[in-house]
Design a protein around this motif. Structure first.
Motif, mmCIF file in Angstrom:
data_model
loop_
_atom_site.group_PDB
_atom_site.id
_atom_site.type_symbol
_atom_site.label_atom_id
_atom_site.label_comp_id
_atom_site.label_asym_id
_atom_site.label_seq_id
_atom_site.Cartn_x
_atom_site.Cartn_y
_atom_site.Cartn_z
ATOM 1 N N UNK A 73 44.494 19.531 34.012
ATOM 2 C CA UNK A 73 44.112 20.683 33.256
ATOM 3 C C UNK A 73 44.256 20.791 32.026
ATOM 4 N N UNK A 74 45.407 20.283 31.624
ATOM 5 C CA UNK A 74 45.591 20.291 29.988
ATOM 6 C C UNK A 74 44.745 19.231 29.389
ATOM 7 N N UNK A 113 38.365 14.334 41.157
ATOM 8 C CA UNK A 113 38.363 14.087 42.462
ATOM 9 C C UNK A 113 39.583 14.784 43.128
ATOM 10 N N UNK A 114 40.921 14.188 42.462
ATOM 11 C CA UNK A 114 42.079 14.737 42.617
ATOM 12 C C UNK A 114 42.350 16.272 42.455
ATOM 13 N N UNK A 115 41.808 16.560 41.357
ATOM 14 C CA UNK A 115 41.716 17.885 40.953
ATOM 15 C C UNK A 115 41.110 19.193 41.972
ATOM 16 N N UNK A 116 40.189 18.475 42.447
ATOM 17 C CA UNK A 116 39.155 19.448 43.430
ATOM 18 C C UNK A 116 40.203 19.405 44.620
ATOM 19 N N UNK A 117 40.811 18.332 45.210
ATOM 20 C CA UNK A 117 41.494 18.394 46.456
ATOM 21 C C UNK A 117 42.833 19.080 46.335
ATOM 22 N N UNK A 118 43.356 19.070 45.103
ATOM 23 C CA UNK A 118 44.701 19.335 44.781
ATOM 24 C C UNK A 118 44.893 20.965 44.630
ATOM 25 N N UNK A 119 43.579 21.779 44.361
ATOM 26 C CA UNK A 119 43.597 23.076 43.786
ATOM 27 C C UNK A 119 44.361 23.969 44.612
ATOM 28 N N UNK A 120 43.931 23.723 46.079
ATOM 29 C CA UNK A 120 44.385 24.680 47.204
ATOM 30 C C UNK A 120 46.046 24.481 47.235
ATOM 31 N N UNK A 124 48.927 27.498 46.728
ATOM 32 C CA UNK A 124 49.510 27.720 47.926
ATOM 33 C C UNK A 124 50.883 27.351 47.804
ATOM 34 N N UNK A 125 51.327 26.479 46.892
ATOM 35 C CA UNK A 125 52.790 25.915 46.869
ATOM 36 C C UNK A 125 53.684 26.588 45.844
ATOM 37 N N UNK A 131 50.035 28.271 37.893
ATOM 38 C CA UNK A 131 48.614 28.066 38.119
ATOM 39 C C UNK A 131 48.124 29.525 37.789
ATOM 40 N N UNK A 132 48.290 30.536 38.399
ATOM 41 C CA UNK A 132 48.034 31.787 38.184
ATOM 42 C C UNK A 132 47.950 32.299 36.738
ATOM 43 N N UNK A 133 49.149 31.883 36.084
ATOM 44 C CA UNK A 133 49.369 32.482 34.710
ATOM 45 C C UNK A 133 48.525 31.734 33.805
#
Length: 206
Positions: A73-74, A113-120, A124-125, A131-133
């Protein structure tokens, strides 16, 4: 740009060398095996270090996933800011957002590819609040930039939380298809078409 470049940007210096190596190996494991199936022992074996070293730097597997996700993200945000700094109008800003997104995915497919699979998993973790911030801050900055670079009556009254989806949503959809092998042409092939489609998504309301 490659994986090592991204990690060196996020974790520079010789003292962070082990941390970068753990993250690089973890990224490969997560992409090859999937986040759920990957264990700390797999990552330990891949980077030839101790479990203690991994826990010392990242706490647990969730910490590793979050560290990788936020590094992506950064890095993505850094490229977006560079592109946006050259934009002077609303249309240029919208196109800069799409171009930066497409170019980052095109240059960093393993990270994307990792970013897409890790987002959820991150959402939820234990790092959900962070992440919300970050998402709220990004949406606020986007709205502020767009407002500052347009006439008072030019920017449609679109909720700030909806803007990223309207602007980047079509590009994200194509990037997902490319990363999964459903389409063959790289996202950069259609960067201008995607940028123009994004502009129509909000420009059509003017």
């Amino acid at each position: 740009m490659d994986t090592i470049d991204l990690l060196e940007r996020c974790y520079p210096g010789r003292r962070a060398e082990l941390k970068r190596d753990i993250l690089r190996r973890a990224l490969a494991c997560f992409n090859e095996q999937g986040i759920e199936a990957t264990t700390i022992e797999m990552i330990r074996a891949a980077c030839d270090t101790s479990v203690g070293a991994i826990y010392h730097h990242f706490g647990n597997k969730e910490g590793l996933v979050a560290a990788l996700f936020f590094a992506a993200l950064d890095d993505q945000a850094g490229l977006r800011e560079r592109y946006m700094s050259d934009a002077q109008t609303l249309e240029q800003g919208v196109q800069a957002l799409v171009h930066s997104y497409v170019d980052w995915v095109d240059a960093q497919p393993e990270w994307a590819r990792f970013q897409f699979q890790a987002r959820y998993a991150v959402a939820k973790g234990p790092f959900a609040e962070e992440l919300a911030s970050r998402n709220k801050a990004r949406n606020r900055q986007l709205r502020e930039w767009l407002t500052a670079h347009t006439r008072a009556d030019e920017l449609p009254r679109i909720p700030a939380e909806l803007l990223p989806s309207l602007i980047v949503g079509q590009a994200e959809n194509y990037c997902r298809a490319w990363l999964s092998g459903r389409v063959q042409s790289s996202p950069s092939t259609y960067r201008q078409e995607l940028a123009e489609a994004a502009w129509r998504s909000i420009g059509a309301h003017q």
